[in-house]
Design a protein around this motif. Structure first.
Motif, PDB file in Angstrom:
ATOM      1  N   VAL A 128       0.871  -1.018  -0.055  1.00  0.00           N
ATOM      2  CA  VAL A 128      -0.173   0.113   0.043  1.00  0.00           C
ATOM      3  C   VAL A 128       0.822   1.102  -0.092  1.00  0.00           C
ATOM      4  CG1 VAL A 128      -1.571   1.347   1.282  1.00  0.00           C
ATOM      5  CG2 VAL A 128      -1.977  -1.252   0.949  1.00  0.00           C
ATOM      6  N   LEU A 129       1.792   1.300   0.853  1.00  0.00           N
ATOM      7  CA  LEU A 129       2.764   2.515   0.843  1.00  0.00           C
ATOM      8  C   LEU A 129       3.587   2.508  -0.445  1.00  0.00           C
ATOM      9  CD1 LEU A 129       3.988   2.191   4.651  1.00  0.00           C
ATOM     10  CD2 LEU A 129       2.488   3.867   3.525  1.00  0.00           C
ATOM     11  N   GLY A 130       3.871   1.562  -1.079  1.00  0.00           N
ATOM     12  CA  GLY A 130       4.520   1.475  -2.088  1.00  0.00           C
ATOM     13  C   GLY A 130       3.771   2.128  -3.244  1.00  0.00           C
ATOM     14  N   ILE A 131       2.606   1.746  -3.412  1.00  0.00           N
ATOM     15  CA  ILE A 131       1.656   2.358  -4.343  1.00  0.00           C
ATOM     16  C   ILE A 131       1.730   3.671  -4.178  1.00  0.00           C
ATOM     17  CG2 ILE A 131      -0.377   2.069  -5.451  1.00  0.00           C
ATOM     18  CD1 ILE A 131      -0.594  -0.926  -4.746  1.00  0.00           C
ATOM     19  N   VAL A 132       1.311   4.183  -2.956  1.00  0.00           N
ATOM     20  CA  VAL A 132       1.079   5.681  -2.661  1.00  0.00           C
ATOM     21  C   VAL A 132       2.347   6.303  -3.037  1.00  0.00           C
ATOM     22  CG1 VAL A 132       1.183   7.146  -0.916  1.00  0.00           C
ATOM     23  CG2 VAL A 132      -0.712   5.436  -0.740  1.00  0.00           C
ATOM     24  N   ALA A 133       3.555   5.752  -2.714  1.00  0.00           N
ATOM     25  CA  ALA A 133       4.773   6.479  -3.290  1.00  0.00           C
ATOM     26  C   ALA A 133       4.927   6.523  -4.730  1.00  0.00           C
ATOM     27  CB  ALA A 133       6.048   5.799  -2.506  1.00  0.00           C
ATOM     28  N   THR A 134       4.453   5.607  -5.439  1.00  0.00           N
ATOM     29  CA  THR A 134       4.712   5.606  -6.788  1.00  0.00           C
ATOM     30  C   THR A 134       3.878   6.448  -7.589  1.00  0.00           C
ATOM     31  OG1 THR A 134       5.675   3.335  -6.700  1.00  0.00           O
ATOM     32  CG2 THR A 134       4.850   4.079  -9.132  1.00  0.00           C
ATOM     33  N   VAL A 135       2.430   6.523  -7.100  1.00  0.00           N
ATOM     34  CA  VAL A 135       1.446   6.979  -7.649  1.00  0.00           C
ATOM     35  C   VAL A 135       1.415   8.662  -7.502  1.00  0.00           C
ATOM     36  CG1 VAL A 135      -1.052   7.605  -7.819  1.00  0.00           C
ATOM     37  CG2 VAL A 135      -0.161   5.426  -7.775  1.00  0.00           C
ATOM     38  N   GLY A 136       1.852   8.983  -6.115  1.00  0.00           N
ATOM     39  CA  GLY A 136       1.991  10.343  -5.747  1.00  0.00           C
ATOM     40  C   GLY A 136       3.302  10.790  -5.510  1.00  0.00           C
ATOM     41  N   PHE A 137       4.321  10.390  -6.656  1.00  0.00           N
ATOM     42  CA  PHE A 137       5.453  10.962  -6.504  1.00  0.00           C
ATOM     43  C   PHE A 137       5.639  12.436  -6.568  1.00  0.00           C
ATOM     44  CE2 PHE A 137       5.077  10.692 -10.848  1.00  0.00           C
ATOM     45  CZ  PHE A 137       5.744  11.673 -11.773  1.00  0.00           C
TER      46      PHE A 137
END
Length: 154
Positions: A84-93
């Motif tokens: 979940v945190l990885g997806i948030v980091a990738t999408v919201g860079f």
């Protein structure tokens, strides 16, 4: 008031039911003359010598109070949180402070989740690996954004 007399379908059968079925409305059945052991308890209630549910507990009491020899449930929370945190980091860079923090946390939690999966405490090593990859991708995207900002002089 006694129940109305109902003739059974045949020897050892309960009226309007299948052989061995509990009689309806608490009527004790035909009795020992037809092969039954006699009037038993009311429908749905165990007798004094019979344990509930055939002597077997229906379910374990609660988490942590399992039956002997039962394996503990897997703890997959670290791998899932990493993904979940990885997806948030990738999408919201574009929101670089949030993306940088969540990307670093995703890599750390993904590594811990992979360690748990290797020890057999978790069952989702792929999810933890995906979290590490997405977190690292988010960190790389933030660094590329920094490089573009520095190169353009903004």
């Amino acid at each position: 008031m006694p129940p109305p007399p109902i003739a059974p379908d045949g020897p050892g059968q309960v009226p309007y039911g299948y052989p061995g079925a509990a009689p309806a409305y608490g009527y004790p059945g035909p009795g020992p003359a037809y092969g039954y052991p006699g009037p038993g308890p009311a429908y749905g209630y165990p007798g004094p010598q019979q344990a509930p549910y055939g002597g077997v507990a229906p379910y374990p009491a609660a988490h942590g109070y399992a039956w002997p020899g039962m394996q503990p449930s897997p703890s997959n929370g670290l791998g899932t949180a990493s993904l979940v945190l990885g997806i948030v980091a990738t999408v919201g860079f574009v929101l670089w402070p949030v993306a940088l923090a969540t990307g670093i946390l995703a890599v750390i939690l993904g590594g811990l989740g992979r360690g748990r999966a290797n020890r057999g405490e978790a069952t989702n090593p792929g999810v933890a690996l995906a979290g590490v990859i997405c977190g690292a991708a988010g960190i790389v995207l933030v660094l590329v954004l920094f490089a573009l900002l520095i190169a353009t002089g903004a």
